[in-house]
Scaffold this active site. Structure first.
Site, PDB file in Angstrom:
ATOM      1  N   HIS A 207      23.898  17.334  57.698  1.00  0.00           N
ATOM      2  CA  HIS A 207      24.678  16.396  56.875  1.00  0.00           C
ATOM      3  C   HIS A 207      25.941  16.082  57.680  1.00  0.00           C
ATOM      4  O   HIS A 207      26.420  16.902  58.464  1.00  0.00           O
ATOM      5  CB  HIS A 207      24.973  17.005  55.504  1.00  0.00           C
ATOM      6  CG  HIS A 207      23.764  16.960  54.601  1.00  0.00           C
ATOM      7  ND1 HIS A 207      23.591  16.005  53.639  1.00  0.00           N
ATOM      8  CD2 HIS A 207      22.646  17.724  54.582  1.00  0.00           C
ATOM      9  CE1 HIS A 207      22.418  16.182  53.046  1.00  0.00           C
ATOM     10  NE2 HIS A 207      21.815  17.226  53.593  1.00  0.00           N
ATOM     11  N   CYS A 238      23.102  16.929  48.067  1.00  0.00           N
ATOM     12  CA  CYS A 238      22.319  17.721  47.123  1.00  0.00           C
ATOM     13  C   CYS A 238      23.147  17.882  45.854  1.00  0.00           C
ATOM     14  O   CYS A 238      24.332  18.213  45.933  1.00  0.00           O
ATOM     15  CB  CYS A 238      21.992  19.078  47.760  1.00  0.00           C
ATOM     16  SG  CYS A 238      21.262  20.244  46.607  1.00  0.00           S
TER      17      CYS A 238
END
Ligand code: HMG
Ligand code: MG
Length: 282
Positions: A207, A238
């Site tokens: 990420h 998430c």
């Protein structure tokens, strides 16, 4: 660079799972069809998880029924337990992914059980996947830092990654879930992992919260890791990892290393079109 880089496109799953507004299923199907046309060979299309936990992934079954599949492209999905795996089988998924974490608290928050229990749950999936000849990929989340516990040691990551490989994963993707990895921490991690595991069975899932994802890919390449997860438009996050920004952007990944560095025959104009399309639908 001797070996070509392979892209695992996670946009339709990781890219969209954290978006609050409901995105119509037909838009997701169109996105996957557009991605199919770009030359990418692996597309993670959704998750067979509880809709109460991740509402945006509702309808993954319909997505698999209605996408236009192309030979040579693998359409994959996350499965947290046997129930999810059975649904994936019904949907004729080409490959599934199980997901565990290197941090106990994240495991509890994300899948409502301990790391050990999550691995135990996967046994049934591996058994059935072997019978049905469905490849299983594994994810380890929080390989650098956990949003609840802070720093995570490479040894904890090694334990979970080796378990997943021993259980039958063909590859384990190392999730820097909240994007705090730097070239230094990824280097420290890969030194430990690559001394024990076959680097060809590892992938990077970075990420890009701190804008270091491309640098982290370079570190991965140096260690012989050649598969990287990325998301079209750089979307992602998430729901159980507060603070996580998007995934490594597929277009940026291709731009950084040049189109000839990839094992896929990528059409960059189509990548740009897919990026425009996803930005429009969200
Ligand atoms: P639970 O509540 O402990 O499960 O959730 P349960 O077995 O007690 O079942 C409760 C209810 O969920 C039941 O329904 C089940 O039928 C249903 P009810 O009777 O209440 O109506 N259920 C399911 N429904 C659909 N599909 C299933 C399923 N299983 C049970 N497979 C569970 C446990 C794992 C299901 C839940 O915690 C869950 O779905 N978690 C998913 C979380 C998630 O998807 N997170 C995002 C993906 S991971 C990620 O993003 C990280 C990654 O990108 C890498 C990185 O960046 O690090 C991969
Ligand atoms: Mg992720």
């Amino acid at each position: 660079m001797d070996k070509k880089i392979s892209i695992f496109e996670v946009g339709p799953r990781d890219g969209l799972q954290n978006i609050k507004n409901e995105i119509p299923i037909n838009r997701k199907i169109e996105l996957i069809d557009i991605l199919t046309d770009t030359g990418l060979k692996k597309i993670e299309c959704g998750s067979f998880v509880s809709a109460k936990w991740v509402p945006q992934m509702k309808g993954t079954n319909q997505i698999f029924q209605e996408i236009t599949r192309k030979e040579g492209v693998k359409y994959t999905a996350l499965t947290p337990n046997l129930q999810g795996f059975e649904s994936a089988l019904d949907a004729q998924v080409d490959e599934v992914a199980v997901f565990a974490a290197a941090s106990e608290t994240f495991s509890q928050k994300n899948v409502n059980c301990s790391i050990e229990e999550s691995l135990e749950r996967f046994q049934g999936i591996f058994k059935k996947a072997k019978q049905k000849k469905i490849p299983v990929r594994g994810y380890v989340s929080c390989v650098v830092e956990c949003p609840y516990e802070g720093k995570v040691s490479p040894e904890n990551v090694l334990r979970v990654a080796s378990n997943l490989l021993d259980m039958g994963c063909y590859e384990v993707s190392l999730g820097d879930t909240i994007g705090q990895g730097t070239p230094k921490t990824i280097e420290d991690l890969l030194k430990v992992l690559c001394s024990e595991l076959n680097q060809e069975k590892l992938a990077g899932h970075f990420h890009d919260t701190s804008d270091t994802a491309i640098k982290n890919v370079e570190v991965g390449l140096k260690h012989g890791v050649s598969t990287f997860d990325s998301a079209i438009g750089g979307l992602g996050g998430c729901p159980y990892a507060p603070g996580a920004k998007g995934n490594l952007n597929t277009h940026s990944l291709i731009r950084a290393f040049g189109i000839n560095s990839f094992s896929e025959n990528i059409d960059i104009d189509k990548i740009k079109f897919a990026e425009k399309y996803i930005n429009k639908i969200i």
